[in-house]
Design a protein around this motif. Structure first.
Motif, PDB file in Angstrom:
ATOM      1  N   ILE A 234      39.152  34.265  45.948  1.00 33.20           N
ATOM      2  CA  ILE A 234      39.184  33.261  44.846  1.00 33.20           C
ATOM      3  C   ILE A 234      38.207  33.471  43.979  1.00 33.20           C
ATOM      4  CG2 ILE A 234      38.831  30.844  44.139  1.00 33.20           C
ATOM      5  CD1 ILE A 234      39.941  30.097  46.821  1.00 33.20           C
ATOM      6  N   VAL A 235      37.113  33.880  44.397  1.00 33.63           N
ATOM      7  CA  VAL A 235      35.737  34.374  43.406  1.00 33.63           C
ATOM      8  C   VAL A 235      36.166  35.394  42.844  1.00 33.63           C
ATOM      9  CG1 VAL A 235      33.184  34.753  43.442  1.00 33.63           C
ATOM     10  CG2 VAL A 235      34.151  32.897  44.872  1.00 33.63           C
ATOM     11  N   GLN A 236      36.385  36.398  43.311  1.00 35.96           N
ATOM     12  CA  GLN A 236      36.768  37.704  42.788  1.00 35.96           C
ATOM     13  C   GLN A 236      38.007  37.561  41.694  1.00 35.96           C
ATOM     14  OE1 GLN A 236      34.836  40.304  43.087  1.00 35.96           O
ATOM     15  NE2 GLN A 236      33.461  39.035  44.477  1.00 35.96           N
ATOM     16  N   GLU A 237      38.711  36.942  42.102  1.00 37.22           N
ATOM     17  CA  GLU A 237      39.904  36.673  41.027  1.00 37.22           C
ATOM     18  C   GLU A 237      39.611  36.054  39.785  1.00 37.22           C
ATOM     19  OE1 GLU A 237      43.133  34.907  42.895  1.00 37.22           O
ATOM     20  OE2 GLU A 237      44.191  36.677  43.673  1.00 37.22           O
ATOM     21  N   ALA A 238      38.588  34.832  40.065  1.00 40.36           N
ATOM     22  CA  ALA A 238      38.231  34.140  38.868  1.00 40.36           C
ATOM     23  C   ALA A 238      37.174  35.200  37.907  1.00 40.36           C
ATOM     24  CB  ALA A 238      37.381  32.844  39.373  1.00 40.36           C
ATOM     25  N   MET A 239      36.269  36.002  38.792  1.00 42.59           N
ATOM     26  CA  MET A 239      35.259  36.551  37.936  1.00 42.59           C
ATOM     27  C   MET A 239      35.578  37.993  37.559  1.00 42.59           C
ATOM     28  SD  MET A 239      32.789  34.632  38.130  1.00 42.59           S
ATOM     29  CE  MET A 239      31.625  35.627  37.700  1.00 42.59           C
ATOM     30  N   SER A 240      36.929  38.449  37.980  1.00 39.06           N
ATOM     31  CA  SER A 240      37.249  39.726  37.496  1.00 39.06           C
ATOM     32  C   SER A 240      38.350  39.469  36.308  1.00 39.06           C
ATOM     33  CB  SER A 240      37.799  40.565  38.655  1.00 39.06           C
ATOM     34  OG  SER A 240      38.610  41.949  38.110  1.00 39.06           O
ATOM     35  N   PRO A 241      38.216  40.264  35.130  1.00 33.92           N
ATOM     36  CA  PRO A 241      39.223  40.173  34.017  1.00 33.92           C
ATOM     37  C   PRO A 241      40.561  40.449  34.392  1.00 33.92           C
ATOM     38  CG  PRO A 241      37.140  41.117  33.339  1.00 33.92           C
ATOM     39  CD  PRO A 241      37.155  41.025  34.710  1.00 33.92           C
ATOM     40  N   ARG A 242      40.553  41.702  35.532  1.00 28.15           N
ATOM     41  CA  ARG A 242      42.061  42.174  35.718  1.00 28.15           C
ATOM     42  C   ARG A 242      42.592  41.643  37.041  1.00 28.15           C
ATOM     43  NH1 ARG A 242      40.878  48.729  33.999  1.00 28.15           N
ATOM     44  NH2 ARG A 242      40.439  48.277  31.741  1.00 28.15           N
ATOM     45  N   GLY A 243      41.530  40.752  37.749  1.00 26.49           N
ATOM     46  CA  GLY A 243      42.187  39.958  39.054  1.00 26.49           C
ATOM     47  C   GLY A 243      41.585  40.923  40.083  1.00 26.49           C
ATOM     48  N   LEU A 244      42.126  40.880  41.338  1.00 30.50           N
ATOM     49  CA  LEU A 244      41.533  41.434  42.722  1.00 30.50           C
ATOM     50  C   LEU A 244      42.192  42.574  42.826  1.00 30.50           C
ATOM     51  CD1 LEU A 244      39.595  40.694  44.749  1.00 30.50           C
ATOM     52  CD2 LEU A 244      41.502  39.919  46.048  1.00 30.50           C
ATOM     53  N   THR A 245      41.482  43.704  42.761  1.00 29.09           N
ATOM     54  CA  THR A 245      42.229  45.151  42.921  1.00 29.09           C
ATOM     55  C   THR A 245      42.680  45.492  44.234  1.00 29.09           C
ATOM     56  OG1 THR A 245      39.928  46.188  43.544  1.00 29.09           O
ATOM     57  CG2 THR A 245      40.529  45.996  41.112  1.00 29.09           C
ATOM     58  N   ARG A 246      43.569  46.293  44.554  1.00 32.24           N
ATOM     59  CA  ARG A 246      43.944  46.669  45.922  1.00 32.24           C
ATOM     60  C   ARG A 246      42.806  47.152  46.487  1.00 32.24           C
ATOM     61  NH1 ARG A 246      49.764  49.685  45.123  1.00 32.24           N
ATOM     62  NH2 ARG A 246      50.786  47.833  44.156  1.00 32.24           N
ATOM     63  N   ALA A 247      41.849  47.852  46.161  1.00 30.72           N
ATOM     64  CA  ALA A 247      40.757  48.460  47.103  1.00 30.72           C
ATOM     65  C   ALA A 247      40.190  47.149  47.429  1.00 30.72           C
ATOM     66  CB  ALA A 247      39.960  49.426  46.064  1.00 30.72           C
ATOM     67  N   ARG A 248      39.637  46.214  46.646  1.00 32.30           N
ATOM     68  CA  ARG A 248      38.912  44.940  47.035  1.00 32.30           C
ATOM     69  C   ARG A 248      39.714  44.173  48.094  1.00 32.30           C
ATOM     70  NH1 ARG A 248      33.790  42.755  46.235  1.00 32.30           N
ATOM     71  NH2 ARG A 248      33.831  41.034  47.204  1.00 32.30           N
ATOM     72  N   GLN A 249      41.021  44.108  48.082  1.00 34.23           N
ATOM     73  CA  GLN A 249      41.913  43.448  48.872  1.00 34.23           C
ATOM     74  C   GLN A 249      41.694  43.848  50.295  1.00 34.23           C
ATOM     75  OE1 GLN A 249      45.713  43.535  47.139  1.00 34.23           O
ATOM     76  NE2 GLN A 249      45.560  41.403  46.198  1.00 34.23           N
ATOM     77  N   ARG A 250      41.924  45.325  50.361  1.00 27.51           N
ATOM     78  CA  ARG A 250      41.926  46.060  51.600  1.00 27.51           C
ATOM     79  C   ARG A 250      40.659  45.879  51.981  1.00 27.51           C
ATOM     80  NH1 ARG A 250      45.079  50.205  48.819  1.00 27.51           N
ATOM     81  NH2 ARG A 250      42.962  51.185  48.219  1.00 27.51           N
ATOM     82  N   ALA A 251      39.252  46.093  51.299  1.00 25.42           N
ATOM     83  CA  ALA A 251      38.305  45.946  51.895  1.00 25.42           C
ATOM     84  C   ALA A 251      37.909  44.530  52.442  1.00 25.42           C
ATOM     85  CB  ALA A 251      36.926  45.959  50.987  1.00 25.42           C
TER      86      ALA A 251
END
Length: 334
Positions: free
Chosen positions: A81-98
């Protein structure tokens, strides 16, 4: 304490229920998932729930392990939730996998530490701290993860507070920041107390430490759930109120729309709605707008059509509402 735990679980279930309409519309689904997972986590803690569930799972305090594993999953969902809110492009696949890999690794470590030691079958597992290093290592995986996330989330809230101008959003962020401070305090007190319980056989968490521990356990989840759900609740109530007024006006103006366009159906692109459909149509404002425009077009092309003062009042009211909606949408677009 049991009453507090039941209260907290009820608060989270209610908050999850409030988010269901938004999730159905495709919004705030990670928030709904987090609230549901954390509500389940809190529900498993009270002894009247813990004991029957653990007996159903075969005993051995497996429910205690599930509680800690669900806490880690909830932390991971909050990170999403935090990463999606703070990132202009949303949550990346790399971040999701991590996120998935780290969460899985922590839960696997917990499983090894839990099922590989005999302390898990103790009758005193409900105690705050068991004076054993293997228990401390197991519980520390959750406490450290909570503390790290509380710091990360708190910093993100402070940064976002400076950019926000909407009052309800600032209040939400302030409540979440307060929850982060409480979670950090809870994690630090828990980890410190567990270590002291191992080092000193007569150690007891009393006085201000116990008060701070209890308050953080109580206030942090409440502040977190209110902070995360406040904006969604306010937006939902505002949208519900707006839709209600649009629906009432749509119902009242429909007979006029039907009468004026009865002889000129070619002017209309709006579909007919049954009385039941008028009550349950999803976006009444859109239908109200189209019917208002078509009524205006019909009167411009056929000014001889009779319109009573009451009907004219409905037309004017519909124009005010549609103009207000158009202005609001323009403001959002800008």
């Amino acid at each position: 304490m049991q009453t507090i735990l039941f209260t907290l679980s009820a608060v989270f279930w209610i908050a999850a229920a409030v988010c269901v309409p938004s999730a159905i519309r495709g919004r705030r689904r990670p928030l709904l998932l987090f609230l549901a997972v954390f509500a389940l986590t809190m529900t498993l803690m009270p002894q009247p729930v813990y004991r029957p569930v653990d007996a159903l799972l075969g005993g051995g305090n497996v429910t205690y392990f599930i509680f800690h594993a669900l806490t880690i999953v909830a932390i991971a969902l909050l990170d999403v939730i935090v990463q999606e809110a703070m990132s202009p492009r949303g949550l990346t696949r790399a971040r999701q996998r991590a996120t998935v890999l780290i969460t899985t690794a922590i839960v696997l470590v917990q499983a090894v530490l839990f099922f590989g030691r005999d302390w898990r079958v103790t009758d005193d597992i409900a105690a705050s701290f068991i004076p054993r290093w293997d228990f401390t290592a197991y519980a520390a995986t959750t406490w450290i993860a909570m503390g790290i996330f509380a710091v990360s989330f708190g910093i993100a809230c402070i940064r976002d507070l400076r950019r926000q101008r909407r009052l309800v959003t600032r209040i939400s962020l302030s409540l979440v920041l307060l929850a982060c401070l409480g979670v950090l305090a809870y994690a630090l007190i828990s980890l410190t107390s567990a270590i002291l319980a191992v080092l000193y056989a007569d150690y007891l968490l009393v006085g201000w430490g116990r008060i701070a521990y209890t308050l953080s356990l109580l206030l942090s989840p409440i502040s977190l759930v209110i902070g995360l759900g406040l904006t969604a609740t306010v937006d939902g109530l505002t949208s519900s109120g707006r839709n209600f007024h649009d629906r009432v006006l749509l119902w009242r103006i429909t007979p006029l729309w039907q009468r004026l366009l009865a002889d000129t159906p070619e002017l209309s692109i709006e579909r007919e709605l049954s009385p039941l459909q008028l009550l349950i149509v999803r976006v009444p404002g859109a239908h109200l707008y189209r019917r208002h425009v078509e009524i205006r077009d019909s009167l411009l092309l056929h000014p001889e059509q009779a319109v009573s003062p009451a009907e004219q009042g409905l037309i004017d009211l519909a124009e005010v509402r549609t103009q207000a909606r158009t202005t609001a949408l323009a403001g959002v677009t800008r």
